[in-house]
Motif scaffolding. Sequence first.
Motif, PDB file in Angstrom:
ATOM      1  N   TYR A  85      -8.939   3.244  -1.350  1.00 18.42           N
ATOM      2  CA  TYR A  85      -7.696   3.242  -0.582  1.00 18.42           C
ATOM      3  C   TYR A  85      -7.026   1.860  -0.633  1.00 18.42           C
ATOM      4  CZ  TYR A  85      -4.554   3.272   3.436  1.00 18.42           C
ATOM      5  OH  TYR A  85      -3.454   3.148   4.251  1.00 18.42           O
ATOM      6  N   GLN A  86      -7.809   0.793  -0.456  1.00 15.32           N
ATOM      7  CA  GLN A  86      -7.262  -0.559  -0.491  1.00 15.32           C
ATOM      8  C   GLN A  86      -6.719  -0.903  -1.890  1.00 15.32           C
ATOM      9  OE1 GLN A  86      -6.663  -2.484   2.012  1.00 15.32           O
ATOM     10  NE2 GLN A  86      -7.661  -1.100   3.501  1.00 15.32           N
ATOM     11  N   GLU A  87      -7.401  -0.410  -2.943  1.00 12.68           N
ATOM     12  CA  GLU A  87      -6.907  -0.639  -4.303  1.00 12.68           C
ATOM     13  C   GLU A  87      -5.568   0.060  -4.516  1.00 12.68           C
ATOM     14  OE1 GLU A  87     -10.876  -1.307  -7.062  1.00 12.68           O
ATOM     15  OE2 GLU A  87     -10.252   0.736  -6.601  1.00 12.68           O
ATOM     16  N   GLU A  88      -5.454   1.277  -3.980  1.00 12.99           N
ATOM     17  CA  GLU A  88      -4.196   2.006  -4.092  1.00 12.99           C
ATOM     18  C   GLU A  88      -3.074   1.290  -3.344  1.00 12.99           C
ATOM     19  OE1 GLU A  88      -2.377   6.472  -3.126  1.00 12.99           O
ATOM     20  OE2 GLU A  88      -4.499   6.029  -2.790  1.00 12.99           O
ATOM     21  N   GLN A  89      -3.399   0.781  -2.138  1.00 12.58           N
ATOM     22  CA  GLN A  89      -2.410   0.058  -1.352  1.00 12.58           C
ATOM     23  C   GLN A  89      -1.974  -1.230  -2.061  1.00 12.58           C
ATOM     24  OE1 GLN A  89      -0.957   0.949   1.763  1.00 12.58           O
ATOM     25  NE2 GLN A  89      -1.813   2.893   1.062  1.00 12.58           N
ATOM     26  N   ALA A  90      -2.920  -1.929  -2.668  1.00 13.44           N
ATOM     27  CA  ALA A  90      -2.605  -3.170  -3.384  1.00 13.44           C
ATOM     28  C   ALA A  90      -1.713  -2.886  -4.586  1.00 13.44           C
ATOM     29  CB  ALA A  90      -3.893  -3.870  -3.821  1.00 13.44           C
ATOM     30  N   TRP A 128       4.965 -13.579  -2.651  1.00 18.54           N
ATOM     31  CA  TRP A 128       4.524 -12.232  -3.019  1.00 18.54           C
ATOM     32  C   TRP A 128       3.289 -12.281  -3.919  1.00 18.54           C
ATOM     33  CZ3 TRP A 128      10.134 -10.471  -4.607  1.00 18.54           C
ATOM     34  CH2 TRP A 128      10.892 -10.304  -3.439  1.00 18.54           C
ATOM     35  N   ARG A 129       3.282 -13.190  -4.869  1.00 18.11           N
ATOM     36  CA  ARG A 129       2.121 -13.304  -5.763  1.00 18.11           C
ATOM     37  C   ARG A 129       0.873 -13.726  -4.988  1.00 18.11           C
ATOM     38  NH1 ARG A 129       5.271 -16.340 -10.758  1.00 18.11           N
ATOM     39  NH2 ARG A 129       6.119 -14.446 -11.724  1.00 18.11           N
ATOM     40  N   SER A 130       1.053 -14.618  -4.029  1.00 17.95           N
ATOM     41  CA  SER A 130      -0.082 -15.046  -3.206  1.00 17.95           C
ATOM     42  C   SER A 130      -0.637 -13.865  -2.408  1.00 17.95           C
ATOM     43  CB  SER A 130       0.343 -16.173  -2.257  1.00 17.95           C
ATOM     44  OG  SER A 130       0.760 -17.310  -2.984  1.00 17.95           O
ATOM     45  N   GLU A 131       0.267 -13.024  -1.901  1.00 21.68           N
ATOM     46  CA  GLU A 131      -0.171 -11.854  -1.141  1.00 21.68           C
ATOM     47  C   GLU A 131      -0.919 -10.865  -2.035  1.00 21.68           C
ATOM     48  OE1 GLU A 131       3.405 -10.382   0.558  1.00 21.68           O
ATOM     49  OE2 GLU A 131       3.569 -11.982   2.057  1.00 21.68           O
ATOM     50  N   VAL A 132      -0.431 -10.683  -3.267  1.00 23.14           N
ATOM     51  CA  VAL A 132      -1.114  -9.788  -4.211  1.00 23.14           C
ATOM     52  C   VAL A 132      -2.510 -10.316  -4.527  1.00 23.14           C
ATOM     53  CG1 VAL A 132      -1.110  -8.916  -6.581  1.00 23.14           C
ATOM     54  CG2 VAL A 132       1.003  -8.883  -5.231  1.00 23.14           C
ATOM     55  N   GLU A 133      -2.610 -11.620  -4.787  1.00 20.36           N
ATOM     56  CA  GLU A 133      -3.908 -12.217  -5.093  1.00 20.36           C
ATOM     57  C   GLU A 133      -4.859 -12.126  -3.902  1.00 20.36           C
ATOM     58  OE1 GLU A 133      -4.987 -13.280  -7.987  1.00 20.36           O
ATOM     59  OE2 GLU A 133      -3.071 -12.636  -8.854  1.00 20.36           O
ATOM     60  N   ALA A 134      -4.330 -12.290  -2.693  1.00 21.68           N
ATOM     61  CA  ALA A 134      -5.169 -12.191  -1.487  1.00 21.68           C
ATOM     62  C   ALA A 134      -5.727 -10.785  -1.352  1.00 21.68           C
ATOM     63  CB  ALA A 134      -4.362 -12.569  -0.250  1.00 21.68           C
ATOM     64  N   LYS A 135      -4.905  -9.771  -1.615  1.00 26.42           N
ATOM     65  CA  LYS A 135      -5.367  -8.385  -1.531  1.00 26.42           C
ATOM     66  C   LYS A 135      -6.464  -8.119  -2.575  1.00 26.42           C
ATOM     67  CE  LYS A 135      -0.954  -6.518   0.177  1.00 26.42           C
ATOM     68  NZ  LYS A 135      -1.470  -6.062   1.485  1.00 26.42           N
ATOM     69  N   LYS A 136      -6.275  -8.665  -3.784  1.00 19.43           N
ATOM     70  CA  LYS A 136      -7.287  -8.478  -4.828  1.00 19.43           C
ATOM     71  C   LYS A 136      -8.603  -9.157  -4.438  1.00 19.43           C
ATOM     72  CE  LYS A 136      -4.105  -8.034  -8.744  1.00 19.43           C
ATOM     73  NZ  LYS A 136      -3.654  -8.616 -10.044  1.00 19.43           N
ATOM     74  N   ARG A 137      -8.513 -10.352  -3.844  1.00 15.89           N
ATOM     75  CA  ARG A 137      -9.742 -11.046  -3.425  1.00 15.89           C
ATOM     76  C   ARG A 137     -10.469 -10.263  -2.333  1.00 15.89           C
ATOM     77  NH1 ARG A 137      -6.415 -15.655  -3.884  1.00 15.89           N
ATOM     78  NH2 ARG A 137      -6.039 -15.633  -1.637  1.00 15.89           N
ATOM     79  N   ASP A 138      -9.724  -9.697  -1.398  1.00 19.57           N
ATOM     80  CA  ASP A 138     -10.341  -8.902  -0.325  1.00 19.57           C
ATOM     81  C   ASP A 138     -11.077  -7.695  -0.898  1.00 19.57           C
ATOM     82  OD1 ASP A 138      -9.358 -10.648   1.525  1.00 19.57           O
ATOM     83  OD2 ASP A 138      -7.619  -9.417   2.078  1.00 19.57           O
ATOM     84  N   ILE A 139     -10.461  -7.058  -1.889  1.00 16.48           N
ATOM     85  CA  ILE A 139     -11.090  -5.885  -2.507  1.00 16.48           C
ATOM     86  C   ILE A 139     -12.358  -6.282  -3.249  1.00 16.48           C
ATOM     87  CG2 ILE A 139     -10.788  -4.120  -4.291  1.00 16.48           C
ATOM     88  CD1 ILE A 139      -7.809  -4.038  -3.494  1.00 16.48           C
ATOM     89  N   GLU A 140     -12.312  -7.412  -3.970  1.00 15.38           N
ATOM     90  CA  GLU A 140     -13.499  -7.884  -4.682  1.00 15.38           C
ATOM     91  C   GLU A 140     -14.624  -8.222  -3.708  1.00 15.38           C
ATOM     92  OE1 GLU A 140     -14.138  -7.868  -7.898  1.00 15.38           O
ATOM     93  OE2 GLU A 140     -12.192  -6.887  -8.142  1.00 15.38           O
TER      94      GLU A 140
END
Length: 261
Positions: free
Chosen positions: A88-93, A49-61
């Motif tokens: 929208y992606q930040e809200e989803q993350a 789960w943490r890896s998925e959260v970090e991946a979403k943050k990297r995509d947004i950056e």
Amino acid sequence: MTLLILFSGKGLQAQKTFRIGYVDMEYILQNVPQYQEASSQLDSRVQEWRSEVEAKKRDIEQMKSRLENERALLTRELIEEREEEIAYQEEQALDYQQKRFGPNGDYLIQKKQLVRPIQDQVFTAVREISENRNLDMVFDRTADTGMLYAAEEHDISDQVLRSINRAANRRQIDSRQERQELEIAEERTVEEDEKINEEAQIIQDKQTAREAILAERQRQRDSIKAAKQQELEERRAKIIEERQRRMDSIRNLRKQKDTIN
């Protein structure tokens, strides 16, 4: 620990002594194999789960970085469209992070589900031990109880752990003999168990030392055997070599004789 409570009224003073014990829930959990196995599985899931959260943050950056690099080339409408997509992606993350790690997230829910069966076993064991030892109160020293001091002699964590393990053993036994052996073991005190464990450890240490000596003797025998085998093979190789040399010498003499004739 003994707590002395004083009651007074109309000049008379009554005294009541409370017998109090405590347990260390963290210590108990660390020594219950079923909890450790399930906890390890949960830790692996949490890491995913943490890896998925970090991946979403990297995509947004990366989306923000591309927008800044291309902003001068984009129309106002495209810029607003990109910014809306980033928001929208930040809200989803954020929603995903709350779903996994929020106050009502999967982590806390599964953590409670993991601990609850062990807690039920602890409560059952504590009630049984408290009745046997005439305890009035039992605290969990790892909880927010305000306990500042507790004498080690009143720690019943080991007894609770033994009770949990015994309950697990009862579910696993099949034969009458195993049941009788378990009943005998359950009648022993913590001190008796410690003495038995110490004696068993001494026996195990002696057995380990004996096995080490036997292993060393076997290694020496194998070494001698290997040396003798190598010496035998070298001797055999020399004999073969000498035999071949003689045959070659005889063959050469015959050739020379045939040439003279």
